[in-house]
Design a protein around this motif. Structure first.
Motif, PDB file in Angstrom:
ATOM      1  N   GLN A  14       0.830  -1.205   0.000  1.00 28.52           N
ATOM      2  CA  GLN A  14       0.000   0.000   0.000  1.00 28.52           C
ATOM      3  C   GLN A  14       0.871   1.265   0.000  1.00 28.52           C
ATOM      4  O   GLN A  14       0.554   2.244  -0.683  1.00 28.52           O
ATOM      5  CB  GLN A  14      -0.923  -0.012   1.222  1.00 28.52           C
ATOM      6  N   ASP A  15       1.970   1.230   0.775  1.00 30.35           N
ATOM      7  CA  ASP A  15       2.881   2.380   0.790  1.00 30.35           C
ATOM      8  C   ASP A  15       3.510   2.602  -0.579  1.00 30.35           C
ATOM      9  O   ASP A  15       3.663   3.743  -1.034  1.00 30.35           O
ATOM     10  CB  ASP A  15       3.988   2.159   1.825  1.00 30.35           C
ATOM     11  N   ASN A  16       3.882   1.516  -1.255  1.00 30.26           N
ATOM     12  CA  ASN A  16       4.468   1.628  -2.586  1.00 30.26           C
ATOM     13  C   ASN A  16       3.479   2.210  -3.584  1.00 30.26           C
ATOM     14  O   ASN A  16       3.830   3.057  -4.417  1.00 30.26           O
ATOM     15  CB  ASN A  16       4.953   0.265  -3.070  1.00 30.26           C
ATOM     16  N   ILE A  17       2.228   1.746  -3.495  1.00 30.80           N
ATOM     17  CA  ILE A  17       1.188   2.271  -4.395  1.00 30.80           C
ATOM     18  C   ILE A  17       0.981   3.752  -4.150  1.00 30.80           C
ATOM     19  O   ILE A  17       0.887   4.560  -5.097  1.00 30.80           O
ATOM     20  CB  ILE A  17      -0.135   1.490  -4.196  1.00 30.80           C
ATOM     21  N   ALA A  18       0.929   4.151  -2.874  1.00 29.70           N
ATOM     22  CA  ALA A  18       0.749   5.574  -2.543  1.00 29.70           C
ATOM     23  C   ALA A  18       1.917   6.406  -3.070  1.00 29.70           C
ATOM     24  O   ALA A  18       1.734   7.499  -3.604  1.00 29.70           O
ATOM     25  CB  ALA A  18       0.613   5.743  -1.035  1.00 29.70           C
ATOM     26  N   ALA A  19       3.137   5.855  -2.922  1.00 29.68           N
ATOM     27  CA  ALA A  19       4.324   6.583  -3.399  1.00 29.68           C
ATOM     28  C   ALA A  19       4.285   6.770  -4.908  1.00 29.68           C
ATOM     29  O   ALA A  19       4.566   7.868  -5.413  1.00 29.68           O
ATOM     30  CB  ALA A  19       5.586   5.827  -2.983  1.00 29.68           C
ATOM     31  N   TYR A  20       3.932   5.705  -5.637  1.00 31.83           N
ATOM     32  CA  TYR A  20       3.874   5.809  -7.100  1.00 31.83           C
ATOM     33  C   TYR A  20       2.767   6.752  -7.549  1.00 31.83           C
ATOM     34  O   TYR A  20       2.912   7.447  -8.563  1.00 31.83           O
ATOM     35  CB  TYR A  20       3.683   4.433  -7.719  1.00 31.83           C
ATOM     36  N   LEU A  21       1.668   6.789  -6.809  1.00 35.43           N
ATOM     37  CA  LEU A  21       0.590   7.734  -7.135  1.00 35.43           C
ATOM     38  C   LEU A  21       1.071   9.175  -6.953  1.00 35.43           C
ATOM     39  O   LEU A  21       0.755  10.047  -7.762  1.00 35.43           O
ATOM     40  CB  LEU A  21      -0.634   7.468  -6.248  1.00 35.43           C
ATOM     41  N   MET A  22       1.828   9.408  -5.887  1.00 32.96           N
ATOM     42  CA  MET A  22       2.368  10.750  -5.651  1.00 32.96           C
ATOM     43  C   MET A  22       3.378  11.135  -6.730  1.00 32.96           C
ATOM     44  O   MET A  22       3.475  12.290  -7.140  1.00 32.96           O
ATOM     45  CB  MET A  22       3.035  10.813  -4.265  1.00 32.96           C
ATOM     46  N   LEU A  23       4.147  10.142  -7.180  1.00 24.34           N
ATOM     47  CA  LEU A  23       5.178  10.402  -8.188  1.00 24.34           C
ATOM     48  C   LEU A  23       4.637  10.432  -9.607  1.00 24.34           C
ATOM     49  O   LEU A  23       5.342  10.878 -10.526  1.00 24.34           O
ATOM     50  CB  LEU A  23       6.273   9.332  -8.103  1.00 24.34           C
ATOM     51  N   SER A  24       3.427   9.955  -9.799  1.00 22.33           N
ATOM     52  CA  SER A  24       2.888   9.794 -11.155  1.00 22.33           C
ATOM     53  C   SER A  24       2.878  11.078 -11.988  1.00 22.33           C
ATOM     54  O   SER A  24       3.203  11.032 -13.187  1.00 22.33           O
ATOM     55  CB  SER A  24       1.486   9.180 -11.112  1.00 22.33           C
ATOM     56  N   PRO A  25       2.549  12.268 -11.423  1.00 27.66           N
ATOM     57  CA  PRO A  25       2.620  13.483 -12.261  1.00 27.66           C
ATOM     58  C   PRO A  25       4.037  13.745 -12.780  1.00 27.66           C
ATOM     59  O   PRO A  25       4.226  14.096 -13.945  1.00 27.66           O
ATOM     60  CB  PRO A  25       2.165  14.600 -11.305  1.00 27.66           C
ATOM     61  N   TRP A  26       5.047  13.553 -11.900  1.00 25.77           N
ATOM     62  CA  TRP A  26       6.432  13.765 -12.321  1.00 25.77           C
ATOM     63  C   TRP A  26       6.846  12.718 -13.347  1.00 25.77           C
ATOM     64  O   TRP A  26       7.500  13.044 -14.348  1.00 25.77           O
ATOM     65  CB  TRP A  26       7.366  13.692 -11.105  1.00 25.77           C
TER      66      TRP A  26
END
Length: 304
Positions: A14-26
């Motif tokens: 879940q933490d990895n998914i949240a991190a990738y979601l945060m990074l997705s715009p970049w």
């Protein structure tokens, strides 16, 4: 125990998914604005492409043409090298000098830091380049000032092949704010106990600078040096707006020549090849600096 492990894996996922979601715009911006254009540019560099017809694959002909048959390529490259070798030492030296002045306690220090940083914010703009052009032009402030001092200057600094590039270099040195702030931050990290020991030993200011300040600043100098070399090779706005490469191509920067090949002569394939040659040149300088850093960069914790 097994349940606890599964729960940990679940939370980690879940933490990895949240991190990738945060990074997705970049990540999306990097892929769309950098990675895909880079791949397309590499492909075009091996083609004959004029923006109107379909690109025709010609192999390394564009690179051979640049390196063996284009005199303007070497002219622009020489101008850019001269600009970089003049700009980088002057900008870093001036930035360090001002940073050392601002490192002392003065009234209104925050205001001074802001004022010194302003040129770096606005310096690369079209408006400032136009103002610089007017200042050093035939009817500009500099020519009028020289005339009032009795100096008969018939040709403006921008019209003289020997001084035009110098004007652009001076403008680049004027934009020293970012390097100055980095130096200022590094100066504040030097332990004051080192200076106290030097004062007890009766060391002169020049010795203190060369034996304490400068060695402690070498990692920051190394960082600033790489940044300024990269920025120096990318010079375009000043050359384009102030002189348009003149007089007699004496200020024709590499990127300006690349721009002309692409959007004046519609030689996009050749322009892309020029761009990747520039990437290779900057890469060589960067690798050289990294390879030689052990000889002159002193890290407090040492290096493996």
């Amino acid at each position: 125990m097994k349940t606890k492990t599964l729960v940990k894996k679940k939370y980690k996922r879940q933490d990895n998914i949240a991190a990738y979601l945060m990074l997705s715009p970049w990540i999306a911006g990097f892929i769309l604005m950098w990675l895909i254009p880079m791949v397309i540019s590499i492909y075009y560099s091996f083609t004959d492409f004029n923006l109107l017809n379909k690109p025709q694959f010609i192999g390394v002909d564009n690179y051979v043409r640049a390196l063996t048959g284009d005199k303007t390529f070497y002219k622009a490259l020489g101008v850019t090298f001269a600009y970089v070798f003049a700009l980088v030492p002057l900008r870093l030296a001036f930035a360090l000098f001002v940073a050392m002045l601002l490192n002392k306690k003065h009234k209104g220090l925050g205001l001074y830091r802001t004022l010194y940083y302003v040129p770096s914010i606005i310096g690369g703009s079209i408006a400032v380049s136009v103002v610089w052009k007017q200042m050093f032009g035939n009817q500009g402030v500099i020519m009028s000032l020289l005339g009032s001092l009795g100096i008969d200057q018939k040709v403006s600094f921008l019209g003289n092949t020997h001084t035009a590039l110098g004007v652009i270099v001076v403008m680049g040195v004027w934009q020293f704010g970012s390097s100055m702030l980095i130096f200022l931050s590094a100066l504040k990290q030097i332990p004051y106990s080192l200076y106290e020991s030097a004062m007890v030993d009766g060391a002169k200011p020049w010795k203190v600078f060369t034996k304490i300040t400068l060695p402690m600043l070498t990692p920051t100098i190394f960082f600033n040096l790489i940044l300024q070399i990269i920025n120096g090779f990318r010079v375009f706005t000043e050359s384009y707006v102030i002189t348009d490469g003149g007089p007699l191509d004496s200020t024709l920067s590499y990127v300006l020549y690349l721009y002309r090949r692409a959007f004046t002569y519609f030689d996009m394939g050749y322009s892309c090849a020029l761009a990747w040659i520039l990437v290779a040149i900057v890469g060589v300088f960067t690798v050289f600096l990294f390879k030689t850093q052990n000889n002159w960069v002193h890290y407090e914790a040492g290096r493996d």
